[in-house]
Design a protein around this motif. Structure first.
Motif, PDB file in Angstrom:
ATOM      1  N   UNK A   1      46.672 -42.787 105.054  1.00 13.74           N
ATOM      2  CA  UNK A   1      46.082 -42.164 103.867  1.00 13.74           C
ATOM      3  C   UNK A   1      44.568 -42.328 103.911  1.00 13.74           C
ATOM      4  N   UNK A   2      43.887 -41.325 103.352  1.00 14.47           N
ATOM      5  CA  UNK A   2      42.429 -41.294 103.332  1.00 14.47           C
ATOM      6  C   UNK A   2      41.930 -41.189 101.896  1.00 14.47           C
ATOM      7  N   UNK A   3      40.744 -41.701 101.672  1.00 12.55           N
ATOM      8  CA  UNK A   3      40.148 -41.627 100.339  1.00 12.55           C
ATOM      9  C   UNK A   3      39.453 -40.293 100.095  1.00 12.55           C
ATOM     10  N   UNK A   4      39.321 -39.466 101.144  1.00 14.99           N
ATOM     11  CA  UNK A   4      38.740 -38.127 101.011  1.00 14.99           C
ATOM     12  C   UNK A   4      39.759 -37.092 101.484  1.00 14.99           C
ATOM     13  N   UNK A   5      39.637 -35.878 100.968  1.00 14.66           N
ATOM     14  CA  UNK A   5      40.518 -34.808 101.410  1.00 14.66           C
ATOM     15  C   UNK A   5      40.293 -34.508 102.885  1.00 14.66           C
ATOM     16  N   UNK A   6      41.356 -34.099 103.567  1.00 15.10           N
ATOM     17  CA  UNK A   6      41.305 -33.798 104.995  1.00 15.10           C
ATOM     18  C   UNK A   6      41.715 -32.348 105.238  1.00 15.10           C
ATOM     19  N   UNK A   7      41.136 -31.747 106.283  1.00 23.38           N
ATOM     20  CA  UNK A   7      41.481 -30.363 106.609  1.00 23.38           C
ATOM     21  C   UNK A   7      42.762 -30.284 107.440  1.00 23.38           C
ATOM     22  N   UNK A   8      42.985 -31.279 108.279  1.00 22.56           N
ATOM     23  CA  UNK A   8      44.162 -31.296 109.143  1.00 22.56           C
ATOM     24  C   UNK A   8      44.296 -29.985 109.920  1.00 22.56           C
ATOM     25  N   UNK A   9      43.243 -29.637 110.656  1.00 22.55           N
ATOM     26  CA  UNK A   9      43.289 -28.455 111.513  1.00 22.55           C
ATOM     27  C   UNK A   9      44.360 -28.649 112.580  1.00 22.55           C
ATOM     28  N   UNK A  10      44.810 -27.558 113.218  1.00 22.32           N
ATOM     29  CA  UNK A  10      45.877 -27.689 114.231  1.00 22.32           C
ATOM     30  C   UNK A  10      45.573 -28.727 115.316  1.00 22.32           C
TER      31      UNK A  10
ATOM     32  N   UNK B   1      56.137 -56.772 118.779  1.00 19.09           N
ATOM     33  CA  UNK B   1      56.050 -55.800 117.693  1.00 19.09           C
ATOM     34  C   UNK B   1      54.961 -56.182 116.701  1.00 19.09           C
ATOM     35  N   UNK B   2      54.782 -57.466 116.465  1.00 22.24           N
ATOM     36  CA  UNK B   2      53.718 -57.896 115.560  1.00 22.24           C
ATOM     37  C   UNK B   2      52.354 -57.498 116.110  1.00 22.24           C
ATOM     38  N   UNK B   3      52.154 -57.758 117.400  1.00 19.34           N
ATOM     39  CA  UNK B   3      50.878 -57.410 118.010  1.00 19.34           C
ATOM     40  C   UNK B   3      50.668 -55.900 118.042  1.00 19.34           C
ATOM     41  N   UNK B   4      51.724 -55.139 118.338  1.00 14.58           N
ATOM     42  CA  UNK B   4      51.608 -53.676 118.395  1.00 14.58           C
ATOM     43  C   UNK B   4      51.245 -53.113 117.026  1.00 14.58           C
ATOM     44  N   UNK B   5      51.934 -53.558 115.992  1.00 17.31           N
ATOM     45  CA  UNK B   5      51.642 -53.029 114.657  1.00 17.31           C
ATOM     46  C   UNK B   5      50.255 -53.452 114.176  1.00 17.31           C
ATOM     47  N   UNK B   6      49.813 -54.630 114.558  1.00 22.94           N
ATOM     48  CA  UNK B   6      48.445 -55.041 114.216  1.00 22.94           C
ATOM     49  C   UNK B   6      47.424 -54.100 114.850  1.00 22.94           C
ATOM     50  N   UNK B   7      47.663 -53.720 116.102  1.00 22.69           N
ATOM     51  CA  UNK B   7      46.761 -52.793 116.788  1.00 22.69           C
ATOM     52  C   UNK B   7      46.779 -51.424 116.109  1.00 22.69           C
ATOM     53  N   UNK B   8      47.964 -50.948 115.740  1.00 19.90           N
ATOM     54  CA  UNK B   8      48.075 -49.632 115.107  1.00 19.90           C
ATOM     55  C   UNK B   8      47.287 -49.589 113.805  1.00 19.90           C
ATOM     56  N   UNK B   9      47.464 -50.595 112.975  1.00 23.33           N
ATOM     57  CA  UNK B   9      46.760 -50.621 111.689  1.00 23.33           C
ATOM     58  C   UNK B   9      45.260 -50.751 111.899  1.00 23.33           C
ATOM     59  N   UNK B  10      44.858 -51.620 112.813  1.00 18.52           N
ATOM     60  CA  UNK B  10      43.434 -51.818 113.074  1.00 18.52           C
ATOM     61  C   UNK B  10      42.782 -50.550 113.616  1.00 18.52           C
ATOM     62  N   UNK B  11      43.424 -49.898 114.576  1.00 16.49           N
ATOM     63  CA  UNK B  11      42.860 -48.678 115.166  1.00 16.49           C
ATOM     64  C   UNK B  11      42.886 -47.515 114.184  1.00 16.49           C
ATOM     65  N   UNK B  12      43.852 -47.479 113.291  1.00 20.39           N
ATOM     66  CA  UNK B  12      43.874 -46.415 112.285  1.00 20.39           C
ATOM     67  C   UNK B  12      42.632 -46.477 111.413  1.00 20.39           C
ATOM     68  N   UNK B  13      42.217 -47.687 111.081  1.00 19.96           N
ATOM     69  CA  UNK B  13      41.022 -47.842 110.252  1.00 19.96           C
ATOM     70  C   UNK B  13      39.755 -47.553 111.038  1.00 19.96           C
ATOM     71  N   UNK B  14      39.660 -48.116 112.243  1.00 18.63           N
ATOM     72  CA  UNK B  14      38.418 -47.999 113.006  1.00 18.63           C
ATOM     73  C   UNK B  14      38.238 -46.627 113.648  1.00 18.63           C
ATOM     74  N   UNK B  15      39.326 -46.002 114.090  1.00 19.90           N
ATOM     75  CA  UNK B  15      39.219 -44.734 114.807  1.00 19.90           C
ATOM     76  C   UNK B  15      39.410 -43.517 113.904  1.00 19.90           C
ATOM     77  N   UNK B  16      40.214 -43.647 112.862  1.00 17.82           N
ATOM     78  CA  UNK B  16      40.529 -42.508 112.010  1.00 17.82           C
ATOM     79  C   UNK B  16      39.879 -42.577 110.643  1.00 17.82           C
TER      80      UNK B  16
END
Length: 497
Positions: free
Chosen positions: A219-228, A105-120
């Protein structure tokens, strides 16, 4: 007022004829009948173009242009959506691949947080995991926030409404495209949210197999459109994360069972005697790897000889640890039955080869069994396909004892032989499992040479603990350990030690 179109009455016929003077009779007849000039009739077209619906013709052209522009816009939008879909698919594939390599679980959550920053491109990502009862939080992985934000968040009552609680209770993602949207739903969180500096938020429940595992907050520092399409992508991403968390929980539960079993089987303490000195080490595989079937053992038999063994059952997990326990206890029983090491290994071989419940993937094992007469220093041992022991004579470089006395355990072939040597004062013998020397990226000989170099740095006179520590510290320095390992050091003491 002047004429605005072709003649519609006999009264205007003369003017009409005048206008088309120079035309052939045929052209004039066509113009009178149809109200349109004959193709190629330049005088008529020039004179009457405004009167024959130029405005209507221009309107049709504008309409065509508008349709073409609309089609081009729609096409561009479709192409843009196609590119966006491909980009999302690549991101999802990258996330899935990274999650596949994370087993805890530690490794999985580390990947989730890291990929959220790099990919999103998120500013903050938080993973919250629920306990087995799914009512309390058991794990929280979040990025550090400024002290002021932490202070403001600490003032928020636990019972206050929140997007986290709402998303968990409804099992549905919550999207807030702007800070204003978020604060309209949760105005009591204004101070902390504004201090955090975020402008858009998404709260995604982690649901796997109908079970809510936790929540991913982005969360993002800029507004998002969140299209479908973007919302569907984020929900799919959360689903992949939930499956990874579920897999990690199952892995950790199974590993914990195997680890408890293995700790119960390994000896709690080594024998103590002024006639022999011993040291042992056991290390599980690095995080993310399953427990294996490695063991070491040392005990005094009924004839006061010191018996010791080191072995490795093929495979991992609780079943490998269970088989390891059976073999270890069998070897102990043969020692108490006054069988020599070779005969004891033959018994263990038959036990493993003909056991009805032996799993196919852990049906073999390697082992060394030895006995030491502490008075004379004579050691008798038998090696069943195990890595060679290291013999360190006092004042001499270490050497590998590469005698093999029979095949692996579990193949059903008896008739093993054995060897012997005499340990002088200060001499030392090191037994170990292959986790100490094996690395999938290099030949086994390199690992053996590295082990010899490591124990050379600690002469036998330094004692068994020093040799064991040097073997662990230096032998696998800088190499990822993918298997558990154990080692056992036995030394014939010198006078006065």
């Amino acid at each position: 007022m002047g004429e605005t179109g072709p003649p519609r009455s006999a009264k205007r016929a003369a003017s009409w004829d005048t206008c088309v003077r120079g035309e052939s009779e045929r052209a004039r007849r066509q113009a009178r009948v149809t109200g349109r000039p004959r193709r190629g009739s330049a005088p008529y077209a020039t004179r009457w173009a405004p009167a024959l619906g130029a405005t209507a013709i221009e309107t049709d052209r504008d309409k065509g242009n508008r349709l073409r522009r609309a089609a081009a816009t729609e096409n561009n939008e479709l192409v843009g959506e196609l590119h966006a879909s491909r980009a999302r698919a690549r991101k999802l594939q990258e996330l899935t691949t990274a999650l596949g390599d994370a087993l805890t679980t530690q490794a999985v959550t580390d990947v989730i947080v890291s990929c959220s920053t790099s990919l999103l491109g998120t500013a903050y990502a938080t993973v919250l995991l629920l306990d087995v009862d799914r009512r309390s939080v058991r794990f929280l992985r979040l990025e550090p926030v400024p002290d002021e934000v932490a202070r403001l968040m600490a003032k928020i009552p636990p019972s206050a409404p929140s997007a986290t609680g709402d998303a968990l209770s409804t099992r549905r993602p919550l999207f807030h495209r702007t800070l204003a949207e978020y604060l309209s739903d949760y105005p009591h969180l204004r101070a902390a949210t504004e201090a955090l500096g975020v402008r858009a938020l998404a709260h995604l429940p982690l649901v796997a197999g109908g079970d809510v595992m936790g929540l991913l907050s982005l969360s993002w520092s800029e507004e998002q459109r969140f299209e479908p399409g973007e919302r569907l992508f984020l929900a799919t991403m959360a689903g992949q994360c939930a499956l990874a968390v579920q897999r990690a929980e199952l892995f950790e539960q199974k590993s914990e069972v195997a680890s408890i079993l293995q700790r119960a089987i390994l000896p709690r303490r080594l024998p103590r005697s002024p006639l022999v000195r011993l040291a042992a080490r056991y290390l599980p595989a690095e995080a993310g790897m399953d427990v294996g079937g490695d063991w070491y053992d040392a005990f005094y038999g009924p004839d006061d000889r010191l018996w010791f063994s080191v072995g490795d059952v093929a495979g991992h997990g609780a079943q490998a640890a269970s088989v390891m326990g059976q073999l270890r206890n069998t070897i102990r029983a043969t020692a108490y039955a006054d069988l020599d090491p070779a005969a004891g290994l033959d018994v263990a071989d038959r036990l493993l080869a003909y056991a009805d419940d032996a799993a196919e993937d852990i049906a073999v094992a390697t082992a060394i069994v030895a006995s030491l007469d502490s008075t004379s220093g004579r050691v008798v041992w038998s090696n069943a396909g195990h890595p060679p022991p290291v013999l360190i004579r006092a004042g001499a470089p270490p050497v590998l004892v590469e005698d093999r006395h029979g095949p692996l355990l579990g193949v059903g072939h008896g008739g093993r032989t054995q060897g012997s040597t005499v340990l002088g004062p200060g001499d030392l013998i090191l037994l170990y499992t292959d986790g100490l020397i094996e690395n999938r990226d290099e030949a086994l000989d390199i690992g053996l040479s590295r082990l010899l170099d490591a124990v050379t740095q600690s002469p036998a006179l330094d004692g068994p603990n020093a040799v064991a520590d040097h073997a662990l510290a230096s032998s696998l320095s800088g190499i990822t350990r993918r298997d558990d390992l154990c080692l056992l050091v036995i030394q014939q003491p010198t006078a006065g030690t």
